[in-house]
Structure formats: structure tokens, C-alpha cells
Design an enzyme around this catalytic site. Structure first.
Site, PDB file in Angstrom:
ATOM      1  N   GLU A  45       0.857  -1.190   0.000  1.00 31.63           N
ATOM      2  CA  GLU A  45       0.000   0.000   0.000  1.00 31.63           C
ATOM      3  C   GLU A  45       0.900   1.251   0.000  1.00 31.63           C
ATOM      4  O   GLU A  45       2.006   1.230   0.540  1.00 31.63           O
ATOM      5  CB  GLU A  45      -0.845  -0.058   1.274  1.00 31.63           C
ATOM      6  N   LYS A 116      -9.544   1.564  -1.539  1.00 32.00           N
ATOM      7  CA  LYS A 116      -9.716   1.001  -0.199  1.00 32.00           C
ATOM      8  C   LYS A 116     -11.078   1.361   0.387  1.00 32.00           C
ATOM      9  O   LYS A 116     -11.442   2.528   0.481  1.00 32.00           O
ATOM     10  CB  LYS A 116      -8.595   1.527   0.703  1.00 32.00           C
ATOM     11  N   CYS A 154      -5.100  -3.848   2.949  1.00 35.38           N
ATOM     12  CA  CYS A 154      -4.729  -3.657   4.353  1.00 35.38           C
ATOM     13  C   CYS A 154      -5.881  -3.852   5.349  1.00 35.38           C
ATOM     14  O   CYS A 154      -6.276  -4.970   5.629  1.00 35.38           O
ATOM     15  CB  CYS A 154      -4.086  -2.279   4.508  1.00 35.38           C
TER      16      CYS A 154
END
Length: 268
Positions: A45, A116, A154
Site C-alpha cells: 500500500e 480502499k 490492508c
């Protein structure tokens, strides 16, 4: 009869507040991974730009999807005949916050883009002060060498619905760029959640993190039974696993959990 295995690499490095330095590190790791037989290389990321703590430089260094970062990855992927998956700071509409995007890039350019969904407003952090959350959309996937790959990021690991929607979309390998922040038990959480997502969805998982001191490291490739096939420790390095696509079918014959479940994922 088993199909040919596919090389998947996780490339662990520490993105910095220098877009040029990050691209140089990505170049080196991609060449290393390709030389070891990888066809898909997963980077962390925020690979295009990262600063800790976050500040206004995030927006100043954000790019469009047709910007220099993606163009560079396209040229690199074309040269080495690979797909590069990496975190991108993408420009947002308001010019103040950014989008935390993951791009999958091949010789033809963008194959898939994921933004995300779940921002890291936890453990004393406030990612949403700087980052615009992604909209709920169909799973972002691409295909290569007979495998379907899906993207997530994540903190999304803590929300099993994200990985489950990938499984519903026929994904064989979930790719997880991350900046998994260090802290008490965080390495344990990282490993446990990655293995859980693989086991419950009976697919492969490949996750790339930042190394210490900010990340926990331990980037890894995991099989559909939760077994770690390849792993980086806490250094800057590349790990490659050559995965057998037929393993998924064999595991699902023994453990047909996806077929037996009685609930579906619906957006909130």
C-alpha cells in the site's frame, strides 16, 4: 492433470516521500521477482508515495490513473511480461484528501483499480482525515495464466465480507497491498487474518507489507488451507511462490464450505 504453476511474488519495501526513489525500488524488486519466475508481483500500500505522519504532501503527490506512476509501471510490465500490483496515491475530487488506490498494471496499461473501502480509523490512527473512502462497487479482478486475481487493501482484512465478495466473483488469488502498522499483537493479527481469509474462502492470498519500523513486514503467499508457501521476514526483499491452480479445486472437493454456507454478503 495439473495446469502449469503460476509464479506470484510479494515485494516488501518501505515507500518513502520520494516518488523517484520508490519507482527505483519497484524497478529493482520487479526485475528480481521476474528473474525468479514471477508473473504477478504485489507491492505494498502507498507504494507511489508515503510519509509518516500524514501531512499535506499526500495531496501534493497524488496522481491520476494515467499519471507517471502508472505509465512507469506499464513500461516495466511490458518489458518483463508481468503484472505489477501496487498502492497508488490517487487524486481525489476535492483536492484535499486522496484516494488510497491499488492498481494492477500490465503491458496494456491498467487491468484493474481498487480503492480502499475501510479506512484505518483505529488503534489511534485517523486515515479518513486524509483519505477518501472507496465506493462500494463490483469486485476488482483481472485474469492471467488461467487464474483470476482480486484486489483488496490492508485494513479490509479485518472485514471478511470483502474477501468473501472476491470468492463470489470467482477469484483464485486475493492480492493484498498493505501498510500494517506495528504495535502490540499486530504481527499476530496480520498473520492470523491473512490465513483466515485464505482458509474460509479456500483461495490463495498474497500480501505485501512495509517492513519495520513502521510495518510488521512478513509479506507472504498463503495456500487455500492456510499454509504459508513463501514469506519475507522483516527485510526489504522479494518472496516468490509457484502456485498450482488445481489446488483450489482439490481443497474445495474436501472442504466445500463456500457451497454449504447459508448467508450472502449485502452492502450496508
Amino acid at each position: 492433470m495439473s495446469r502449469d504453476s503460476v509464479g506470484i511474488a510479494v515485494a516488501q519495501f518501505a515507500p518513502a516521500a520520494s516518488r523517484e526513489a520508490n519507482l527505483a525500488d519497484i524497478d529493482e524488486a520487479t526485475r528480481t521477482a521476474a528473474a525468479r519466475g514471477a508473473r504477478v508481483i504485489v507491492f505494498p500500500e502507498y507504494s507511489s508515495y508515503f510519509v509518516d505522519p500524514f501531512d499535506d504532501s499526500l495531496a501534493a503527490n497524488a496522481e491520476d490513473l494515467d499519471g507517471p506512476f502508472v505509465r512507469h509501471l506499464t513500461a516495466l510490465a511490458a518489458e518483463l511480461d508481468v503484472v505489477v500490483v501496487a498502492g497508488l496515491l490517487e487524486k481525489a475530487d476535492d483536492g484535499k484528501r486522496v484516494r488510497n488506490a491499488v492498481v494492477a498494471v500490465s503491458a496494456d496499461g491498467l487491468r484493474s483499480v481498487y480503492r480502499k473501502l475501510h479506512l484505518y480509523d483505529a488503534f489511534g490512527q485517523r486515515e479518513s482525515d486524509w483519505v477518501e473512502p472507496g465506493e462500494i462497487s463490483p469486485p476488482q479482478t483481472f485474469e492471467l495464466d488461467g487464474l483470476r486475481f482480486g484486489l483488496m487493501t490492508c485494513y479490509d482484512l479485518r472485514f471478511p465480507e470483502v474477501a468473501r465478495t472476491l470468492a463470489d466473483a470467482g477469484v483464485d488469488v486475493a492480492l493484498v497491498p498493505a501498510e500494517w502498522v506495528r504495535g502490540p499483537l499486530k504481527e499476530h493479527h496480520w498473520r492470523t487474518l491473512l490465513q483466515a481469509r485464505a482458509i474460509e474462502n479456500t483461495f490463495f492470498v498474497a500480501a505485501a507489507d512495509h517492513p519495520p519500523p513502521l510495518g510488521v513486514g512478513h509479506s507472504m503467499v498463503i495456500d487455500p488451507q492456510g499454509v504459508v508457501l513463501a514469506q519475507v521476514g522483516t527485510a526489504t526483499d522479494v518472496a516468490v511462490a509457484h502456485v498450482d491452480p488445481d489446488v483450489i479445486a482439490r481443497v474445495r472437493r474436501v472442504n466445500p464450505a463456500l457451497e454449504l454456507r447459508r448467508y450472502r454478503v449485502t452492502p450496508r
